[in-house]
Design a protein around this motif. Structure first.
Motif, PDB file in Angstrom:
ATOM      1  N   LEU A  74       0.838  -1.210   0.000  1.00  0.00           N
ATOM      2  CA  LEU A  74       0.000   0.000   0.000  1.00  0.00           C
ATOM      3  C   LEU A  74       0.867   1.252   0.000  1.00  0.00           C
ATOM      4  O   LEU A  74       0.545   2.242  -0.681  1.00  0.00           O
ATOM      5  CB  LEU A  74      -0.933  -0.003   1.213  1.00  0.00           C
ATOM      6  CG  LEU A  74      -2.041  -1.056   1.205  1.00  0.00           C
ATOM      7  CD1 LEU A  74      -2.812  -1.038   2.517  1.00  0.00           C
ATOM      8  CD2 LEU A  74      -2.997  -0.822   0.032  1.00  0.00           C
ATOM      9  N   PHE A  75       1.976   1.214   0.766  1.00  0.00           N
ATOM     10  CA  PHE A  75       2.873   2.371   0.818  1.00  0.00           C
ATOM     11  C   PHE A  75       3.488   2.635  -0.558  1.00  0.00           C
ATOM     12  O   PHE A  75       3.546   3.787  -1.016  1.00  0.00           O
ATOM     13  CB  PHE A  75       3.976   2.108   1.855  1.00  0.00           C
ATOM     14  CG  PHE A  75       4.988   3.228   1.968  1.00  0.00           C
ATOM     15  CD1 PHE A  75       4.664   4.427   2.592  1.00  0.00           C
ATOM     16  CD2 PHE A  75       6.257   3.077   1.415  1.00  0.00           C
ATOM     17  CE1 PHE A  75       5.594   5.452   2.670  1.00  0.00           C
ATOM     18  CE2 PHE A  75       7.186   4.093   1.493  1.00  0.00           C
ATOM     19  CZ  PHE A  75       6.849   5.287   2.128  1.00  0.00           C
ATOM     20  N   ILE A  76       3.934   1.547  -1.208  1.00  0.00           N
ATOM     21  CA  ILE A  76       4.529   1.696  -2.545  1.00  0.00           C
ATOM     22  C   ILE A  76       3.503   2.247  -3.531  1.00  0.00           C
ATOM     23  O   ILE A  76       3.797   3.132  -4.338  1.00  0.00           O
ATOM     24  CB  ILE A  76       5.087   0.345  -3.032  1.00  0.00           C
ATOM     25  CG1 ILE A  76       6.305  -0.056  -2.182  1.00  0.00           C
ATOM     26  CG2 ILE A  76       5.486   0.415  -4.509  1.00  0.00           C
ATOM     27  CD1 ILE A  76       6.802  -1.463  -2.446  1.00  0.00           C
ATOM     28  N   ILE A  77       2.268   1.719  -3.441  1.00  0.00           N
ATOM     29  CA  ILE A  77       1.207   2.211  -4.335  1.00  0.00           C
ATOM     30  C   ILE A  77       0.938   3.687  -4.085  1.00  0.00           C
ATOM     31  O   ILE A  77       0.793   4.483  -5.026  1.00  0.00           O
ATOM     32  CB  ILE A  77      -0.083   1.380  -4.142  1.00  0.00           C
ATOM     33  CG1 ILE A  77       0.137  -0.059  -4.643  1.00  0.00           C
ATOM     34  CG2 ILE A  77      -1.261   2.019  -4.868  1.00  0.00           C
ATOM     35  CD1 ILE A  77      -0.999  -1.000  -4.324  1.00  0.00           C
ATOM     36  N   LEU A  78       0.887   4.076  -2.784  1.00  0.00           N
ATOM     37  CA  LEU A  78       0.620   5.474  -2.429  1.00  0.00           C
ATOM     38  C   LEU A  78       1.712   6.383  -2.969  1.00  0.00           C
ATOM     39  O   LEU A  78       1.427   7.436  -3.568  1.00  0.00           O
ATOM     40  CB  LEU A  78       0.517   5.602  -0.899  1.00  0.00           C
ATOM     41  CG  LEU A  78       0.226   7.016  -0.358  1.00  0.00           C
ATOM     42  CD1 LEU A  78      -1.121   7.518  -0.882  1.00  0.00           C
ATOM     43  CD2 LEU A  78       0.233   7.012   1.166  1.00  0.00           C
ATOM     44  N   ILE A  79       2.976   5.984  -2.751  1.00  0.00           N
ATOM     45  CA  ILE A  79       4.098   6.790  -3.257  1.00  0.00           C
ATOM     46  C   ILE A  79       4.034   6.894  -4.781  1.00  0.00           C
ATOM     47  O   ILE A  79       4.247   7.967  -5.360  1.00  0.00           O
ATOM     48  CB  ILE A  79       5.440   6.168  -2.823  1.00  0.00           C
ATOM     49  CG1 ILE A  79       5.616   6.276  -1.294  1.00  0.00           C
ATOM     50  CG2 ILE A  79       6.607   6.855  -3.530  1.00  0.00           C
ATOM     51  CD1 ILE A  79       5.665   7.693  -0.774  1.00  0.00           C
ATOM     52  N   SER A  80       3.714   5.765  -5.432  1.00  0.00           N
ATOM     53  CA  SER A  80       3.623   5.769  -6.895  1.00  0.00           C
ATOM     54  C   SER A  80       2.542   6.718  -7.374  1.00  0.00           C
ATOM     55  O   SER A  80       2.731   7.457  -8.350  1.00  0.00           O
ATOM     56  CB  SER A  80       3.333   4.353  -7.407  1.00  0.00           C
ATOM     57  OG  SER A  80       4.353   3.466  -7.034  1.00  0.00           O
ATOM     58  N   VAL A  81       1.390   6.706  -6.673  1.00  0.00           N
ATOM     59  CA  VAL A  81       0.294   7.612  -7.048  1.00  0.00           C
ATOM     60  C   VAL A  81       0.710   9.062  -6.868  1.00  0.00           C
ATOM     61  O   VAL A  81       0.453   9.919  -7.728  1.00  0.00           O
ATOM     62  CB  VAL A  81      -0.971   7.295  -6.218  1.00  0.00           C
ATOM     63  CG1 VAL A  81      -2.035   8.376  -6.418  1.00  0.00           C
ATOM     64  CG2 VAL A  81      -1.528   5.937  -6.608  1.00  0.00           C
ATOM     65  N   ILE A  82       1.379   9.348  -5.720  1.00  0.00           N
ATOM     66  CA  ILE A  82       1.814  10.726  -5.457  1.00  0.00           C
ATOM     67  C   ILE A  82       2.796  11.189  -6.527  1.00  0.00           C
ATOM     68  O   ILE A  82       2.684  12.297  -7.072  1.00  0.00           O
ATOM     69  CB  ILE A  82       2.446  10.825  -4.051  1.00  0.00           C
ATOM     70  CG1 ILE A  82       1.374  10.625  -2.971  1.00  0.00           C
ATOM     71  CG2 ILE A  82       3.142  12.176  -3.864  1.00  0.00           C
ATOM     72  CD1 ILE A  82       1.920  10.505  -1.577  1.00  0.00           C
TER      73      ILE A  82
END
Length: 664
Positions: free
Chosen positions: A445-453
């Motif tokens: 989830l953290f990786i996905i969030l960073i990727s989205v940002i």
């Protein structure tokens, strides 16, 4: 242990699907009725169809006599009838006859179009069953699928196809392809329901139980097993009830419940006293008893029943019983620290399973453990190390599965202290696994969030940059438009206006022809700069060539062209492309300090490719675009965008190349 128990069940299930036709307690329509009525008047057909006559010394002779005679007389359907009679008996006896298999294959290959669809389907089914009994599952499926491809003629024919679907499901289950297995057993169940074959609905539920057990879906699998047992009790089918009750043994083994497993073995033994067991069932029952006494550490009793099971397998020449006895020997060897009787057999089987290591790890682990200990005691450390390497690797990949499959795991459950320790270890391991899963989920989830940002930031940055470039272009376009108007006004004032005054003086002196010619040239130049002369008539190619010629004449600049263009664009788009080339040449003359340039236009089936190059000093493309004062580059880019094309700038100290691709 899981795959071993599946081995114990599957062959029995396959056998019982084939023998239901002959079950006197089955209240459904006899699945052989259609063909039996068709063939009943054939000489000795009914005698050959009776499995009780199979041991008669004349059985083979009579079969061959009738089959060969009808074959010789080209009575293809009658010849097929005798193959069906013999195949039906072999199926009921669950016996393999290589000569029958060869004869049937040759007959089908030569005469499949000379017999009825139902007879052909039945023979396809029997050949598929024979290959199953030799464990050639791929070939078995090939023949069984031929059976189900035929359009069924009646309920009897449909029932045969139900058996074929069922057999394919078993083959896929044995291959470890559980999803395919489930698909085919559902098809079999639908057929058995359609023809109201209640008994074989039960066998389908029994196979569904095995599939769900293999998937560790114990709650659902037990529901299917209970459905099967209910049906067998309704039909009073002792044979299938025996098989269903034996399935409960494997069900409890899979869950590691040894005490319940042993109680179930005792119940099955009591039930067996009330019914007549065939050799196959007797072999299974002796294996269960060997398993029971092995688990209870009663070596003499375990050895007795193991030897009895092996004698039955040898007597029946059943490869499946022999295989199960082999694994029972492994359990016995591990439990009592005894060497295997046939080490070579174990080694050969280990290497055979290694062809598909991932699929057969549980089998290989059991064999490797025994072989490792054997060679370690013998002092052959190189061989021991070979199996130790596999066991160490398997410890990381298949620890839980191997634990289920070893008798040592069952043995620990008899001891309260070790049982509690095992439960605590399992709970800790499960907690660790859950914690690891949680960490992985959070990390994901953290990786996905960073990727989205990062994506949103880059997108916003790109939009802002594009907006800035567009604003700069619009501003410069307005400014350039105003400058162009001033230039035209200046040209008219400084050139045409002055020359008109000079013309007036020339008229007074009667010397005005040269002045008029000069004024006309000036007006033509101004007009040509505003709009190329006769562009809509002469087209892009000629206009570009004229532009290049004027550039060379007026600016002492060497520029060439290579144009392969057939005029596939409409006139408006050609004019925009001309403006792009005109703007690029202007930029070269103003900024590049170049000695030469080249314009190339190449047309292919789908696109028009334009390349503009010079040998000037070059420039930083990205920097120029971001500064916002490069109207020429922006003008070129916007016109390409208008034409739905793509543009690529490449510039360094050796010159600049502009590549443009336009869709036709």
């Amino acid at each position: 242990m899981r795959l071993y128990t599946i081995f114990l069940i599957l062959t029995a299930l396959f056998f019982l699907t084939s023998c239901q036709d002959k079950n006197p307690n089955d209240t459904q329509e006899n699945s052989n009725t259609s063909l039996e009525n068709k063939y009943k008047d054939l000489e000795e057909y009914q005698w050959l169809s009776d499995e009780n006559n199979f041991q008669d010394e004349d059985y083979q002779k009579k079969f061959n006599q009738h089959f060969e005679q009808n074959l010789k007389e080209n009575n293809w359907e009658a010849a097929a009838a005798y193959l069906i009679a013999y195949g039906d008996v072999l199926d009921y006896k669950f016996e393999h006859d290589s000569l029958y298999l060869k004869k049937t294959e040759v007959f089908l290959n030569e005469n499949k179009n000379n017999i009825s669809d139902e007879a052909r389907g039945r023979l396809y089914y029997y050949v598929g069953n024979h290959y199953f009994r030799t464990l050639d599952l791929e070939k078995s499926n090939d023949w069984l699928k031929k059976c189900i491809e035929i359009v069924p003629q009646n309920n009897s024919h449909k029932n045969t196809q139900g058996f074929a679907h069922f057999a394919i499901a078993q083959n896929y289950m044995r291959m470890g392809k559980l999803e395919l297995a489930e698909q085919y057993v559902v098809k079999a169940l639908n057929i058995f329901e359609e023809v109201e074959d209640l008994t074989n609905q039960g066998t389908a539920y029994l196979l569904m139980f095995s599939i769900y057990t293999e998937n560790n879906a114990y709650e659902e699998s037990e529901k299917f097993l209970k459905k099967a047992i209910d049906i067998f009790e309704k039909t009073k089918n002792d044979y299938l009830k025996f098989m269903a009750q034996s399935s409960y043994i494997h069900f409890h083994i899979d869950q590691g419940d040894t005490l319940t497993t042993l109680n179930q073995i005792d119940k099955l033994a009591e039930f067996s006293k009330k019914i007549s067991l065939n050799e196959y069932q007797n072999g299974l029952l002796n294996q269960y008893k060997a398993f029971k006494y092995t688990a209870q550490k009663k070596e003499d009793s375990a050895l007795y029943y193991l030897k009895t099971a092996k004698e039955i397998a040898k007597r029946t020449a059943d490869p499946d019983l022999d295989m199960r006895n082999f694994f029972q020997e492994i359990l016995f060897s591990k439990a009592f620290d005894k060497p295997l009787e046939n080490i070579k057999q174990a080694e050969d089987f280990f290497e055979e399973l290694a062809v598909d290591k991932q699929e057969n790890r549980q089998f290989m682990a059991q064999i490797a453990d025994v072989l490792f200990k054997f060679y370690l005691k013998k002092g052959e450390h190189e061989k021991a190390n070979y199996y130790a390497v596999f066991l160490i690797d398997d410890a990381y990949k298949q620890a839980e599965a191997r634990a289920k499959g070893s008798l040592f795991e069952l043995e620990r459950k008899f001891e309260t202290e070790r049982k509690e320790k095992t439960i605590l270890l399992q709970e800790k391991k499960l907690a660790d696994q859950n914690k690891m899963i949680l960490y992985l989920v959070i990390l994901t989830l953290f990786i996905i969030l960073i990727s989205v940002i990062v994506f949103v930031w880059n997108k916003n940055r790109s939009i802002t940059k594009e907006k800035k470039i567009t604003e700069n272009y619009a501003s410069q376009l307005l400014q350039k438009t105003e400058n162009e108007r001033k230039r035209i006004a200046s040209d008219l004032h400084d050139s045409v206006s002055n020359e008109l005054i000079n013309l007036r003086h020339a008229i007074e002196k009667n010397d005005f022809r040269n002045k008029i010619d000069f004024i006309l040239d000036e007006v033509r130049n101004i007009s040509r700069n505003i709009s190329p002369t006769l562009f809509d008539k002469i087209g892009l190619k000629s206009s570009v060539e004229q532009l290049i010629e004027r550039t060379q004449n007026q600016h002492n600049f060497f520029i060439t062209s290579e144009i392969n263009y057939d005029g596939s664009l409409d006139i408006d788009k050609e004019l925009q492309l001309y403006r792009i080339i005109q703007e690029a040449i202007t930029n070269i003359l103003k900024h590049a300090d170049a000695m030469a340039g080249k314009i190339s236009i190449e047309e292919n089936k789908k696109t028009i490719n334009v390349e503009i190059r010079d040998n000037g000093k070059g420039f930083d493309v990205q920097k120029m675009l971001e500064k916002g004062n490069s109207f020429g580059l922006l003008n070129i880019s916007e016109r390409v965008k208008y034409l739905n094309g793509t543009i690529n700038f490449h510039s360094d100290h050796s010159g600049t190349i502009i590549k443009i691709t336009l869709p036709k």
